[in-house]
Motif scaffolding. Structure first.
Motif, PDB file in Angstrom:
ATOM      1  N   MET A 146      26.275  36.505  18.412  1.00 15.67           N
ATOM      2  CA  MET A 146      26.698  35.268  17.779  1.00 15.67           C
ATOM      3  C   MET A 146      25.497  34.486  17.259  1.00 15.67           C
ATOM      4  N   LYS A 147      25.664  33.891  16.108  1.00 14.37           N
ATOM      5  CA  LYS A 147      24.563  33.125  15.517  1.00 14.37           C
ATOM      6  C   LYS A 147      24.821  31.628  15.637  1.00 14.37           C
ATOM      7  N   TYR A 148      23.747  30.902  15.963  1.00 16.04           N
ATOM      8  CA  TYR A 148      23.867  29.451  16.107  1.00 16.04           C
ATOM      9  C   TYR A 148      23.299  28.761  14.881  1.00 16.04           C
ATOM     10  N   SER A 149      23.565  27.477  14.752  1.00 16.46           N
ATOM     11  CA  SER A 149      23.096  26.736  13.576  1.00 16.46           C
ATOM     12  C   SER A 149      21.573  26.592  13.634  1.00 16.46           C
ATOM     13  N   GLU A 150      20.969  26.517  12.455  1.00 21.05           N
ATOM     14  CA  GLU A 150      19.516  26.305  12.396  1.00 21.05           C
ATOM     15  C   GLU A 150      19.128  25.018  13.105  1.00 21.05           C
TER      16      GLU A 150
ATOM     17  N   THR B 190      42.434  35.735   6.599  1.00 21.47           N
ATOM     18  CA  THR B 190      41.343  34.767   6.480  1.00 21.47           C
ATOM     19  C   THR B 190      40.080  35.301   7.136  1.00 21.47           C
ATOM     20  N   LEU B 191      40.234  35.878   8.338  1.00 16.18           N
ATOM     21  CA  LEU B 191      39.056  36.402   9.047  1.00 16.18           C
ATOM     22  C   LEU B 191      38.497  37.632   8.348  1.00 16.18           C
ATOM     23  N   LYS B 192      39.383  38.453   7.808  1.00 15.12           N
ATOM     24  CA  LYS B 192      38.957  39.699   7.165  1.00 15.12           C
ATOM     25  C   LYS B 192      38.138  39.422   5.900  1.00 15.12           C
ATOM     26  N   HIS B 193      38.556  38.426   5.144  1.00 17.76           N
ATOM     27  CA  HIS B 193      37.962  38.225   3.824  1.00 17.76           C
ATOM     28  C   HIS B 193      36.844  37.176   3.789  1.00 17.76           C
ATOM     29  N   ASN B 194      36.501  36.614   4.951  1.00 20.49           N
ATOM     30  CA  ASN B 194      35.445  35.587   4.969  1.00 20.49           C
ATOM     31  C   ASN B 194      34.482  35.860   6.113  1.00 20.49           C
ATOM     32  N   GLN B 195      33.302  36.330   5.773  1.00 16.97           N
ATOM     33  CA  GLN B 195      32.342  36.795   6.775  1.00 16.97           C
ATOM     34  C   GLN B 195      31.682  35.670   7.563  1.00 16.97           C
ATOM     35  N   HIS B 196      31.646  34.487   6.992  1.00 15.75           N
ATOM     36  CA  HIS B 196      30.812  33.444   7.585  1.00 15.75           C
ATOM     37  C   HIS B 196      31.610  32.462   8.439  1.00 15.75           C
TER      38      HIS B 196
ATOM     39  N   ILE C 135      47.749  36.510  18.276  1.00 18.61           N
ATOM     40  CA  ILE C 135      46.498  35.853  17.856  1.00 18.61           C
ATOM     41  C   ILE C 135      45.307  36.492  18.562  1.00 18.61           C
ATOM     42  N   TYR C 136      45.463  36.726  19.868  1.00 12.57           N
ATOM     43  CA  TYR C 136      44.398  37.360  20.649  1.00 12.57           C
ATOM     44  C   TYR C 136      44.023  38.720  20.064  1.00 12.57           C
ATOM     45  N   GLU C 137      45.023  39.523  19.743  1.00 13.88           N
ATOM     46  CA  GLU C 137      44.773  40.867  19.205  1.00 13.88           C
ATOM     47  C   GLU C 137      43.966  40.806  17.906  1.00 13.88           C
ATOM     48  N   VAL C 138      44.191  39.780  17.119  1.00 12.24           N
ATOM     49  CA  VAL C 138      43.420  39.617  15.877  1.00 12.24           C
ATOM     50  C   VAL C 138      41.993  39.143  16.178  1.00 12.24           C
ATOM     51  N   ILE C 139      41.902  38.068  16.947  1.00 16.74           N
ATOM     52  CA  ILE C 139      40.593  37.428  17.128  1.00 16.74           C
ATOM     53  C   ILE C 139      39.606  38.347  17.839  1.00 16.74           C
ATOM     54  N   LYS C 140      40.083  39.167  18.772  1.00 15.29           N
ATOM     55  CA  LYS C 140      39.155  39.993  19.555  1.00 15.29           C
ATOM     56  C   LYS C 140      38.356  40.964  18.686  1.00 15.29           C
ATOM     57  N   LYS C 141      38.811  41.203  17.468  1.00 14.87           N
ATOM     58  CA  LYS C 141      38.098  42.114  16.569  1.00 14.87           C
ATOM     59  C   LYS C 141      36.960  41.428  15.812  1.00 14.87           C
ATOM     60  N   TYR C 142      36.865  40.116  15.911  1.00 12.87           N
ATOM     61  CA  TYR C 142      35.888  39.386  15.099  1.00 12.87           C
ATOM     62  C   TYR C 142      34.874  38.627  15.967  1.00 12.87           C
ATOM     63  N   ASP C 143      33.685  38.455  15.416  1.00 12.89           N
ATOM     64  CA  ASP C 143      32.628  37.732  16.121  1.00 12.89           C
ATOM     65  C   ASP C 143      32.750  36.235  15.810  1.00 12.89           C
ATOM     66  N   VAL C 144      33.792  35.624  16.366  1.00 15.04           N
ATOM     67  CA  VAL C 144      34.022  34.188  16.155  1.00 15.04           C
ATOM     68  C   VAL C 144      34.293  33.535  17.505  1.00 15.04           C
ATOM     69  N   VAL C 145      34.090  32.232  17.553  1.00 13.32           N
ATOM     70  CA  VAL C 145      34.433  31.465  18.754  1.00 13.32           C
ATOM     71  C   VAL C 145      35.874  30.969  18.610  1.00 13.32           C
ATOM     72  N   LEU C 146      36.633  31.043  19.688  1.00 12.88           N
ATOM     73  CA  LEU C 146      37.968  30.439  19.701  1.00 12.88           C
ATOM     74  C   LEU C 146      37.937  29.188  20.572  1.00 12.88           C
TER      75      LEU C 146
ATOM     76  N   LEU D  18      38.369  36.599  26.130  1.00 12.13           N
ATOM     77  CA  LEU D  18      37.498  36.645  24.950  1.00 12.13           C
ATOM     78  C   LEU D  18      36.114  36.159  25.357  1.00 12.13           C
ATOM     79  N   GLU D  19      35.073  36.886  24.920  1.00 14.02           N
ATOM     80  CA  GLU D  19      33.712  36.496  25.292  1.00 14.02           C
ATOM     81  C   GLU D  19      33.369  35.100  24.766  1.00 14.02           C
ATOM     82  N   ASN D  20      33.805  34.840  23.528  1.00 15.79           N
ATOM     83  CA  ASN D  20      33.464  33.564  22.917  1.00 15.79           C
ATOM     84  C   ASN D  20      34.639  32.586  22.982  1.00 15.79           C
ATOM     85  N   SER D  21      35.153  32.421  24.188  1.00 17.94           N
ATOM     86  CA  SER D  21      36.267  31.494  24.392  1.00 17.94           C
ATOM     87  C   SER D  21      35.761  30.144  24.884  1.00 17.94           C
TER      88      SER D  21
END
Lengths: 398, 398
Positions: free
Chosen positions: A1-5, B156-162, B188-199, B223-226
């Protein structure tokens, strides 16, 4: 995971981290910046709590307004009028979660990434932290014995168009204990009035004066973009986190209010009402006078001990009030090295490094005297003196 | 003087601004989101204040640690274990100045300018405000009756990397009152677990349930980033501004702690100790049960009045708990127009606009029922119903 600058660039507080090490009961700590707990008016605050609940009932416990409790804002406006002849009204006052929060809010409101902030060198490290979140360029202006280096300030403002504000602590400065003279303040005012910048005068220690006369603020009452910050942390209690910002600039106030809403909705109203009740029902003057006498004795004890135990080549400031003494070692001496040696002897202070935005391994350090008894101060300074002597004899033998 | 782009983009709270208009004593207001003041346990809090001072003395009034009062963090960790079987320790808990502050801190820590945040549509306007200060790109995902539109989330998660984080209020959502079903949470969990995002799961109202069973969180414990957010504002008192954040992600916690230091040093320790004393010395369950019964009666009164007085073409949610009902008018009807007409009849609510990041003049609005008596609720809804009928007859005559 990346944090803000911005968070990766924000220094974690060196002080808070070393406080964890220096907190052991057998360590003599001059490191913190804590008021002496015997100065907290606990009994009177208990009466104020009772009174505030009797009078206001559920209002102490409900959501409240972002700008803060109106009678408290009125009290603060009146106090500025009484103490400094400044014409503030309640709408010019915003209550913040400690004055630390005001630093964060104002920098968010004024600074786009890369825009400039002028800081004293050395400067308050909590301000460096708060401002870093706004991703500014820092411009340092040196502190001298009588205040700020005015020539350097003028050069900095002249050659950098994107400076948004100047942050100063003119009374019993943290970390140095220095108070800007009246002449220095006038000279600063003459420079700043020519530029479209905000002047923030942070004054948490102003009431803690035991020598000399109160000096007028630099910008308040005459600069359009003047901001004053104040706090009840050093004269009533820091635990309740009640600070405030005062400005006649309505547009700036409006934006800071929006930022405050977004940040924590409003300041703890329960504590605001208690502090207000305390202020109107007690003789604040005589309470402050007790704190001042206490700190005066502690400061004098430390200054006398330094004169007695430190080598004569060590320089240090002699504050007229406040909480800190600033020590300067000979060029090339690292106060961080001294810190580690002192910790072996169970004495702690804050090495100068975190008070600079762009220097490290400096030869300066900060001593706090407010939270230690005179006997302990004498003992701690004696140990530090011994280390300093042993360091200088090591140097001579090399 | 020029202000930062981020503050110029931050919406000032529509709610707080209209509250100033709707605060007149003769206005029936469904606009706020205030707990009912008769739910504040004032007497028990007074005992807790006394007790906390007796036991801790000056510690209530001194500076304290950024992470918060250890026994309170222990209490919160234990409560998550007891209520949800979640394995939290005190070091996974940070006390914040209301959970609003957690929103501001997390977005500062995670989001560089232009990076993405996923919000519910409609979403909590305080979150929109807090996040805007980090200058993100907002991605809206629609709320449906059973929770989030999972397909849209995945796209939304698939098409936006940032995208850095997803912000959800799964229990008795503000503004809609909707609760995500168990199936929806799993999807929702099944979707989010595939992405490197915080929930971020924000849960200020979760305890206020009068119908159905408690449902497990989406990400907590797996989720790691929960991140979970909680608050004592809706079950004890909002005036003391005590919220908290829980996460097992130590790096994230560490950065948020640094941001908290920079922002206000630490949360009011006086209030933390009082709240803790209240929690351990009282039967919180039975206190919450009283609030739940109160709000259940108020919600049922409002739902019955809506069924009786509103035209049948008006849709509205039927919450199982919490504080809000969400009303949807026919397409093309402006709830802002309705608001102005309602204010003429001395009834207030919040038009839907501020709950969207990119829509205006919407046909939805929010009703709050917790801070009004059943008789007043009946009268206010009756007046609103009359206006709605007159609007539809105006339409027919056009």
């Amino acid at each position: 995971m990346k944090y803000s600058e911005k968070i990766l660039n924000t220094p974690s507080s060196f002080i808070r981290n070393i406080l964890k090490v220096t907190d052991a009961p057998d360590v003599i700590s001059f490191a913190g910046g804590l008021p002496n707990p015997i100065s907290f008016p606990i009994e009177d605050l208990q009466k104020s709590i009772h009174c505030a609940i009797e009078e206001n009932g559920a209002k102490l416990f409900q959501y409240s307004t972002t700008e803060g409790y109106l009678p408290l804002r009125q009290y603060i406006a009146d106090k500025y009028k009484k103490d400094y002849g400044l014409n503030f009204n309640p709408e010019d006052i915003l209550i913040t979660t400690g004055s630390q929060q005001a630093l964060q809010l104002i920098s968010q409101v004024l600074v786009n990434k890369g825009e400039g902030i002028v800081m004293e060198e050395p400067g308050y490290l909590g301000a460096i932290q708060a401002f870093t979140l706004a991703e500014p360029s820092f411009y340092s202006v040196q502190l001298k014995e009588d205040g700020l280096n005015v020539e350097q300030l003028e050069n900095t403002l002249k050659h950098n168009q994107h400076i948004k504000f100047i942050y100063l602590v003119p009374n019993f400065h943290n970390p140095t204990g220095i108070t800007y003279t009246k002449d220095n303040r006038e000279a600063i005012y003459e420079v700043i009035k020519k530029y479209d910048v905000v002047l923030i005068e942070d004054d948490p220690y102003g009431e803690l004066r035991w020598s000399g006369e109160k000096i007028p603020y630099i910008g308040a009452g005459r600069l359009e973009n003047s901001v004053l910050l104040g706090s009840f942390s050093k004269i009533v209690t820091p635990g309740m986190r009640i600070g405030y910002m005062a400005t006649k600039n309505k547009e700036l106030m409006n934006h800071v209010n929006t930022a405050k809403q977004a940040t924590d909705l409003h300041t703890n109203i329960f504590s605001q009402m208690i502090i207000h009740k305390y202020l109107v029902n007690n003789d604040l003057r005589s309470h402050i006078e007790k704190i001042v006498q206490l700190y005066k004795t502690q400061a004098e004890t430390m200054l006398n001990a330094i004169a007695k135990y430190f080598p004569t080549y060590v320089n240090y400031t002699k504050p007229d009030g406040g909480m800190f003494i600033w020590v300067t070692l000979p060029e090339g001496t690292s106060s961080l090295d001294l810190f580690y040696k002192a910790m072996e002897e169970k004495v702690a202070f804050v090495p100068g490094d975190p008070f600079y935005t762009n220097k490290s391994n400096v030869n300066t350090f900060r001593l706090n005297y407010t939270n230690t008894s005179p006997e302990i101060i004498e003992e701690g300074i004696k140990r530090l003196g011994n280390i300093l002597y042993s360091l200088s004899s090591e140097k001579q033998t090399v």
